[in-house]
Design a protein around this motif. Structure first.
Motif, PDB file in Angstrom:
ATOM      1  N   THR A  18       0.843  -1.187   0.000  1.00 34.77           N
ATOM      2  CA  THR A  18       0.000   0.000   0.000  1.00 34.77           C
ATOM      3  C   THR A  18       0.884   1.243   0.000  1.00 34.77           C
ATOM      4  OG1 THR A  18      -0.116   0.007   2.416  1.00 34.77           O
ATOM      5  CG2 THR A  18      -1.904  -1.104   1.249  1.00 34.77           C
ATOM      6  N   ARG A  20       2.181   4.189   1.704  1.00 36.06           N
ATOM      7  CA  ARG A  20       2.331   4.430   3.136  1.00 36.06           C
ATOM      8  C   ARG A  20       1.674   5.733   3.574  1.00 36.06           C
ATOM      9  NH1 ARG A  20       8.154   4.185   4.420  1.00 36.06           N
ATOM     10  NH2 ARG A  20       8.239   6.427   4.186  1.00 36.06           N
ATOM     11  N   GLY A  23      -2.505   5.131   2.254  1.00 33.96           N
ATOM     12  CA  GLY A  23      -3.152   3.867   2.586  1.00 33.96           C
ATOM     13  C   GLY A  23      -3.779   3.175   1.384  1.00 33.96           C
TER      14      GLY A  23
END
Length: 120
Positions: A18, A20, A23
């Protein structure tokens, strides 16, 4: 010539990635080495760009371990079926957590190979 040995994830589980910061899902790791990783995504990513990623590594059935990395996209291409995109990423300074992850996976992978060789 490759600087580091790559570990592929055909039998040890799927590592999801993902963004960071947001998200948002980015893709799935195809293989990893001390120097970087190869990721498959739905959309192409820009070579030369830097990405803050979170790797979600399956540890047990309902538990994952997160490893945060910052990586630079080196290349991007459509896969053989022209459905998804593969990207190669380089880590200039892998974190201690990433280095530990690759080292532990390498040890597990080598043990698995030794076990198969003994059964042959």
């Amino acid at each position: 010539m490759r600087k580091h040995r790559r570990l592929t994830f055909r039998h040890i589980g799927q590592i999801n990635v993902t963004n960071r910061l947001s998200g948002d899902p980015m893709g799935v790791v195809l293989d990893v080495s001390m120097g970087g990783l190869r990721l498959v995504t739905e959309e192409p990513l820009a070579p030369g760009s830097c990405y803050d990623m979170r790797l979600e590594i399956p540890v047990r059935e309902d538990h994952t371990r997160s490893v945060d990395i910052t990586a630079i996209c080196q290349w991007s291409k459509k896969d053989a079926k022209n459905v998804r995109f593969e990207q190669g990423f380089k880590l200039d300074r892998p974190s201690a957590a990433f280095t530990e992850l690759v080292t532990s996976m390498s040890v597990s992978f080598n043990r698995s190979l030794l076990g198969r060789a003994r059964l042959s």
